[in-house]
Design a protein around this motif. Structure first.
Motif, PDB file in Angstrom:
ATOM      1  N   LYS A  11      84.823 -25.272 -22.622  1.00 26.97           N
ATOM      2  CA  LYS A  11      84.930 -26.263 -23.912  1.00 26.97           C
ATOM      3  C   LYS A  11      85.812 -24.539 -24.785  1.00 26.97           C
ATOM      4  O   LYS A  11      85.062 -23.583 -24.202  1.00 26.97           O
ATOM      5  CB  LYS A  11      84.730 -26.700 -24.959  1.00 26.97           C
ATOM      6  CG  LYS A  11      82.802 -26.442 -25.914  1.00 26.97           C
ATOM      7  CD  LYS A  11      84.065 -24.989 -26.862  1.00 26.97           C
ATOM      8  CE  LYS A  11      82.898 -24.618 -27.182  1.00 26.97           C
ATOM      9  NZ  LYS A  11      83.198 -23.140 -28.122  1.00 26.97           N
ATOM     10  N   PHE A  14      89.188 -27.325 -23.302  1.00 23.82           N
ATOM     11  CA  PHE A  14      89.445 -27.390 -22.221  1.00 23.82           C
ATOM     12  C   PHE A  14      90.557 -26.644 -21.409  1.00 23.82           C
ATOM     13  O   PHE A  14      91.080 -26.238 -20.403  1.00 23.82           O
ATOM     14  CB  PHE A  14      90.019 -28.883 -21.377  1.00 23.82           C
ATOM     15  CG  PHE A  14      89.929 -29.644 -20.589  1.00 23.82           C
ATOM     16  CD1 PHE A  14      89.560 -29.190 -19.182  1.00 23.82           C
ATOM     17  CD2 PHE A  14      91.056 -30.143 -20.028  1.00 23.82           C
ATOM     18  CE1 PHE A  14      89.426 -29.563 -18.192  1.00 23.82           C
ATOM     19  CE2 PHE A  14      91.282 -30.791 -18.880  1.00 23.82           C
ATOM     20  CZ  PHE A  14      90.401 -30.291 -17.664  1.00 23.82           C
ATOM     21  N   VAL A  39      83.884 -30.933 -17.591  1.00 23.36           N
ATOM     22  CA  VAL A  39      83.823 -29.602 -19.119  1.00 23.36           C
ATOM     23  C   VAL A  39      82.803 -29.689 -19.649  1.00 23.36           C
ATOM     24  O   VAL A  39      81.865 -30.683 -19.307  1.00 23.36           O
ATOM     25  CB  VAL A  39      85.128 -30.759 -19.715  1.00 23.36           C
ATOM     26  CG1 VAL A  39      85.117 -31.515 -20.786  1.00 23.36           C
ATOM     27  CG2 VAL A  39      84.857 -29.331 -20.954  1.00 23.36           C
ATOM     28  N   ALA A  62      87.976 -34.902 -20.775  1.00 25.61           N
ATOM     29  CA  ALA A  62      88.369 -34.020 -21.067  1.00 25.61           C
ATOM     30  C   ALA A  62      89.753 -33.663 -21.714  1.00 25.61           C
ATOM     31  O   ALA A  62      90.331 -33.105 -22.951  1.00 25.61           O
ATOM     32  CB  ALA A  62      88.426 -32.977 -20.273  1.00 25.61           C
TER      33      ALA A  62
END
Length: 352
Positions: free
Chosen positions: A102, A104, A127, A333
């Motif tokens: 993260k 993303f 993710v 994500a």
């Protein structure tokens, strides 16, 4: 039962998160065999490969320059956020499954391009939204499923951040700086706790007095299909670093201490008399104490994984089955990324 041959994986980007989260979890994983590392800084990939006995390493920021890439099935991306989209797109173009850190992406358009590329390549894209799988978060989710908190009245996410703590060198280049880097954690946690879609009702922020891109503080108010308030409150110039999520119910209140991986359930204290106040104190002390002993030892040993082991297990399962995991898949994500950008835009227009 015959265990499947582990999937071969390499890590791209060897910063703190890679070395302290991705690498240990992959080394413990039964689903993956870590075979290589890639980093642009001189000598870092070679030293890391030697330390952990890995057969492959490469010093580059371009995956096209990695001669052994055909020897891996998947890549985990732990490079800075601005590199996520180009690295993910390059990896998918080479037929690799991808797990990226993260946030993303740094724009919704980049996120959409990544999702489309994974679909076109018929590859798994996931993710790292790890805190939802921590031991404490699972206890909170279990209490909600068993209705131990009763009807939920409010959900509050609070972050205090000390600017003297370990921080990445690049965070000020992001929209609203540290908020953009760290807010995905709260967005995916609230996304999972909300009933239906999160609806942004109000947003405001306070500029950092020294002129930094990261604000001094931000506040967000949401509602969900239950029409209850869900709030995010962050202070980035605090004297203390703490992350908490509180779920207030009719029967009890659930408190999630993210950094310590501790969950406390406090019962309804009724008339708030002396005995009920003492009961709350005893419940809070006992729950915190008995969880803090094993978690403190795990933290000192570097084994408090904050859900990263579960991330790797789910990523491997998604690759093998070809079935998306809606807790970490590309659609999830992208949904969290859109919440980020909606909040960022709203905050940028209401700062004082």
């Amino acid at each position: 039962m015959i265990r499947a041959v582990p999937l071969r994986v390499a890590i791209v980007g060897l910063g703190w998160v890679a070395l302290h989260r991705h690498l240990p979890s992959l080394m413990r994983s039964h689903g993956f065999q870590l075979v290589g590392v890639i980093d642009l800084h001189e000598g870092l990939a070679a030293r890391t490969a030697k330390k952990y006995g890995l057969p492959f390493h490469a010093q580059t920021e371009n995956l096209c320059d990695v001669p052994w890439l055909d020897q891996v099935d998947a890549l985990t991306i732990a490079a800075p956020p601005a590199a996520h989209a180009p690295l993910v797109l390059a990896a998918l173009a080479k037929g690799k499954h991808v797990l990226t850190e993260k946030p993303f992406a740094t724009s919704v358009s980049d996120g959409e391009a990544m999702v489309a590329a994974a679909q076109n390549a018929n590859k798994t894209l996931c993710v790292v939204h790890n805190f939802q799988f921590s031991r404490a978060a699972k206890k909170l989710q279990n209490d909600l499923q068993k209705n131990r908190l009763g009807a939920v009245k409010r959900i509050t996410a609070t972050q205090l951040g000390n600017p003297k703590r370990r921080l990445p060198s690049w965070y000020e280049t992001l929209p609203l700086g540290l908020f953009y880097d760290e807010s995905p954690h709260f967005f995916y946690l609230l996304h999972g706790l909300a009933a239906g879609a999160l609806k942004l009702r109000h947003a405001y922020g306070v500029h950092d007095p020294s002129g930094m891109n990261t604000p001094s503080s931000i506040n967000l108010l949401y509602s969900d299909d239950r029409n209850i308030p869900l709030t995010v409150s962050c202070q980035f110039d605090s004297a203390l670093s703490e992350w908490h999520v509180m779920v207030t119910g009719e029967k009890a209140t659930g408190l999630l201490d993210i950094f310590r991986d501790i969950y406390i359930r406090l019962p309804n204290d009724g008339r708030h008399n002396a005995l009920q106040i003492l009961r709350t104190s005893v419940c809070a002390f006992a729950a915190h104490f008995w969880q803090h002993i094993p978690n403190g030892l795990a933290l000192l040993r570097g084994r408090l994984d904050y859900g990263n082991d579960e991330i790797m297990r789910r990523f491997a399962a998604a690759i093998r089955t070809g079935k998306p995991d809606d807790k970490i898949d590309a659609a999830h994500a992208l949904a969290v990324l859109k919440l980020q950008h909606e909040a960022t835009t709203a905050l940028q227009s209401n700062m004082f």
